[in-house]
Design a protein around this motif. Sequence first.
Motif, mmCIF file in Angstrom:
data_model
loop_
_atom_site.group_PDB
_atom_site.id
_atom_site.type_symbol
_atom_site.label_atom_id
_atom_site.label_comp_id
_atom_site.label_asym_id
_atom_site.label_seq_id
_atom_site.Cartn_x
_atom_site.Cartn_y
_atom_site.Cartn_z
ATOM 1 N N ALA A 1 95.852 -19.842 -7.213
ATOM 2 C CA ALA A 1 94.985 -18.752 -7.669
ATOM 3 C C ALA A 1 95.762 -17.444 -7.732
ATOM 4 O O ALA A 1 95.602 -16.650 -8.664
ATOM 5 C CB ALA A 1 93.782 -18.606 -6.737
ATOM 6 N N LEU A 2 96.626 -17.227 -6.740
ATOM 7 C CA LEU A 2 97.469 -16.033 -6.711
ATOM 8 C C LEU A 2 98.492 -16.065 -7.849
ATOM 9 O O LEU A 2 98.694 -15.069 -8.559
ATOM 10 C CB LEU A 2 98.172 -15.944 -5.355
ATOM 11 N N ASP A 3 99.119 -17.205 -8.046
ATOM 12 C CA ASP A 3 100.115 -17.374 -9.101
ATOM 13 C C ASP A 3 99.494 -17.139 -10.483
ATOM 14 O O ASP A 3 100.056 -16.425 -11.328
ATOM 15 C CB ASP A 3 100.685 -18.789 -9.020
ATOM 16 N N PHE A 4 98.314 -17.716 -10.701
ATOM 17 C CA PHE A 4 97.610 -17.572 -11.973
ATOM 18 C C PHE A 4 97.248 -16.110 -12.218
ATOM 19 O O PHE A 4 97.416 -15.584 -13.324
ATOM 20 C CB PHE A 4 96.348 -18.430 -11.953
ATOM 21 N N GLU B 1 101.599 -22.673 -0.656
ATOM 22 C CA GLU B 1 100.908 -21.693 0.176
ATOM 23 C C GLU B 1 101.010 -20.298 -0.448
ATOM 24 O O GLU B 1 102.019 -19.964 -1.078
ATOM 25 C CB GLU B 1 101.514 -21.657 1.583
ATOM 26 N N PRO B 2 99.968 -19.456 -0.271
ATOM 27 C CA PRO B 2 99.995 -18.133 -0.897
ATOM 28 C C PRO B 2 101.168 -17.272 -0.462
ATOM 29 O O PRO B 2 101.732 -16.526 -1.277
ATOM 30 C CB PRO B 2 98.646 -17.520 -0.507
ATOM 31 N N THR C 1 96.116 -4.318 -10.310
ATOM 32 C CA THR C 1 95.520 -4.839 -9.087
ATOM 33 C C THR C 1 94.971 -6.231 -9.328
ATOM 34 O O THR C 1 94.291 -6.489 -10.328
ATOM 35 C CB THR C 1 94.388 -3.926 -8.590
ATOM 36 N N LEU C 2 95.254 -7.117 -8.388
ATOM 37 C CA LEU C 2 94.695 -8.467 -8.389
ATOM 38 C C LEU C 2 93.793 -8.591 -7.183
ATOM 39 O O LEU C 2 94.196 -8.268 -6.067
ATOM 40 C CB LEU C 2 95.820 -9.500 -8.324
ATOM 41 N N ASP C 3 92.575 -9.040 -7.412
ATOM 42 C CA ASP C 3 91.630 -9.226 -6.320
ATOM 43 C C ASP C 3 91.163 -10.670 -6.303
ATOM 44 O O ASP C 3 90.657 -11.175 -7.300
ATOM 45 C CB ASP C 3 90.430 -8.285 -6.483
ATOM 46 N N ILE C 4 91.333 -11.331 -5.168
ATOM 47 C CA ILE C 4 90.955 -12.737 -5.042
ATOM 48 C C ILE C 4 89.926 -12.879 -3.932
ATOM 49 O O ILE C 4 90.138 -12.419 -2.813
ATOM 50 C CB ILE C 4 92.172 -13.618 -4.739
#
Length: 236
Positions: A125-128, A157-158, A143-146
Motif C-alpha cells: 500500500a505504501l509502495d503503490f 514490510e513497510p 503527502t501520502l496518507d494511509i
Amino acid sequence: MVQHGKYRALVAAAALALGAGPAAGACRLALAMGFDISRSVDATDYAIQRDGILAALAAPEVVRALLGSDDHVLLALYEWSGQGSQSIVVAWTAVRSQADIDRIAASIAAHTRGEDKLPTALGEALDFGADLLNRAGDCAARTLDISGDGRNNIGEEPEKVRKRRGLEGILVNGLAIGGHESGIAIYYRQRLISGRGAFVEVARVHADFPRAFRRKLERELTEQLLGTIETGENAG
C-alpha cells in the motif's frame, strides 16, 4: 497537536500565505489517501469508512481549507488489501471549486468495493501510494496518507519499503484504526510514517473513523501545509 478550535485560523493563514506568492494557480499540495479494505474490514466497517470520507469532504472547514487559495490541491484516493490488490477510487483531481469536490464525492459514493477476503499488505500500500504521488506532477508539497486496522501480514514490510524507496519529498502520515489488533498506533508510528512532522491520527474503533479522518484531513490541509510553507521546503 493543534486544538480543533484553532483550525479556522490555520485555514485562513494557509490561504493567505499560499495565495500571496507569484505562482498563483499552481499546485500547493498533492494528497494521496489509501484505505484498507482487507478481510478485517467488514461491510459495516467499510460503510463507516466511506461515509466518513464523504462527511469530511462536505464539512465547511474542509471545504474552506481546500478552496481557500488560488493555488489548488490535487487529490487521489485508492483502496488496498493484499499483494497486487490496490484499486484507484479517485484518480488525480485538481480541486478548484465546489463542483470538483462534488465530483470526487460522487466517485467515492458510486465505487464498488474490491475483494474483501485478502490479507493486509501494508508495505505494498505504501509502495503503490509512493508511485501514485510520483505521477502527480509538480506540487509544492506531497503527502501520502494511509489508514488501516492491522499490521502487515504479507509481502514486503513497510519499513523495508521506506528504506528501499527513500520517499524523498513525500510526507507519509497514518490513520490507525483500533479494535482488531492491539498497539496498531504504535506500529504505524514505528513502521509506516516518515518525513518531518509526520503523524498518526488514531480512531479507537471503526466507529470513530469519521471523526479521526476529518481531523486528520484538516490537519494536513492547514497546520501541516502551513509548516511546509514557513520552512520553505517539502517534508521529506
